[in-house]
Scaffold this motif. Sequence first.
Motif, short mmCIF file in Angstrom:
data_model
loop_
_atom_site.label_atom_id
_atom_site.label_comp_id
_atom_site.label_asym_id
_atom_site.label_seq_id
_atom_site.Cartn_x
_atom_site.Cartn_y
_atom_site.Cartn_z
N SER A 5 27.48 -14.66 44.37
CA SER A 5 26.96 -13.45 43.72
C SER A 5 25.75 -13.74 42.84
O SER A 5 24.99 -12.83 42.52
CB SER A 5 28.07 -12.80 42.89
N GLY A 6 25.55 -15.01 42.47
CA GLY A 6 24.39 -15.38 41.68
C GLY A 6 23.07 -15.12 42.38
O GLY A 6 22.01 -15.13 41.75
N ALA A 12 18.57 -8.89 38.79
CA ALA A 12 19.01 -8.30 37.52
C ALA A 12 17.99 -8.57 36.42
O ALA A 12 17.68 -7.69 35.62
CB ALA A 12 20.37 -8.87 37.14
N GLU A 13 17.46 -9.78 36.40
CA GLU A 13 16.49 -10.12 35.36
C GLU A 13 15.21 -9.30 35.51
O GLU A 13 14.65 -8.82 34.52
CB GLU A 13 16.19 -11.62 35.42
N ASP A 20 23.08 -0.79 35.89
CA ASP A 20 24.15 -1.78 35.80
C ASP A 20 24.38 -2.35 37.20
O ASP A 20 24.47 -1.61 38.17
CB ASP A 20 25.45 -1.14 35.30
N LEU A 21 24.48 -3.67 37.28
CA LEU A 21 24.69 -4.32 38.57
C LEU A 21 26.05 -5.02 38.58
O LEU A 21 26.43 -5.66 37.60
CB LEU A 21 23.60 -5.37 38.84
N ARG A 22 26.74 -4.88 39.69
CA ARG A 22 28.02 -5.56 39.86
C ARG A 22 28.02 -6.25 41.21
O ARG A 22 27.84 -5.59 42.25
CB ARG A 22 29.17 -4.56 39.77
#
Length: 233
Positions: A5-6, A12-13, A20-22
């Motif tokens: 998931s990384g 995201a950055e 919002d990210l999941r």
Amino acid sequence: MMGASGLFQPLAEHLDGLIDLRAFDYPGHGRSPDWQGDDLHGVVTRHAASLIDRPLDLIGHSFGATVALRIAVGAPHAIRSLTLVEPVLFAAASTPAQQAQTARLAPFEASGDWDGMLRRFLSDWGSPGAEIPTDGPRAARLRQQMRMVVDTNEALMQDRARILREGGLEQIEAPVMLIAGADSPPIVHEIADALAARLPDVARATIPDAGHMLPLTHAAAFADLTRMNLERA
């Protein structure tokens, strides 16, 4: 597949709190439990769908992009936008392209050469120049993940989830962004052509000098295109 998931941390950055990210790790990947040999595409789809409680934006890469498409076809009302990076839905490509893709790995599978298959697979789909370990726990996990790739490839070749069923893609009213790397395997562009021809609201982008792992190697361009699709929604 063969990631974690990384992969979405750079996105995201660059989006800097816009949404919002999941993200989550597949079975046998990252910090998730080992894969038990069941229908991986179905398991991942059900897990992702269980996180949806209102119309939202799905962002998927590779195998994950096919999961996002499957959810959108099954529940188009639950999707606000789709941003898809190189969905590997091989069934959408021509028969010659599918056969060529299968032939890339078939000799290694026939001889049981999993390390050779890893090198071939990651040369096509991985980050350029990435080191491939041959000993230790990381190497063992990569070999197990390679077996997962082989098992799921057949499902994607045959579209067992029926993502391409008649009238399915045509019901997705949410804006879709199809993103590809200019240096990616040719089959991904053929797949994108086939999907774009059926999606009602679709935009396409090709990132120069990028390959399949563009969310990591070209994160700023990926974020710009994602932001553009979010604004369309």
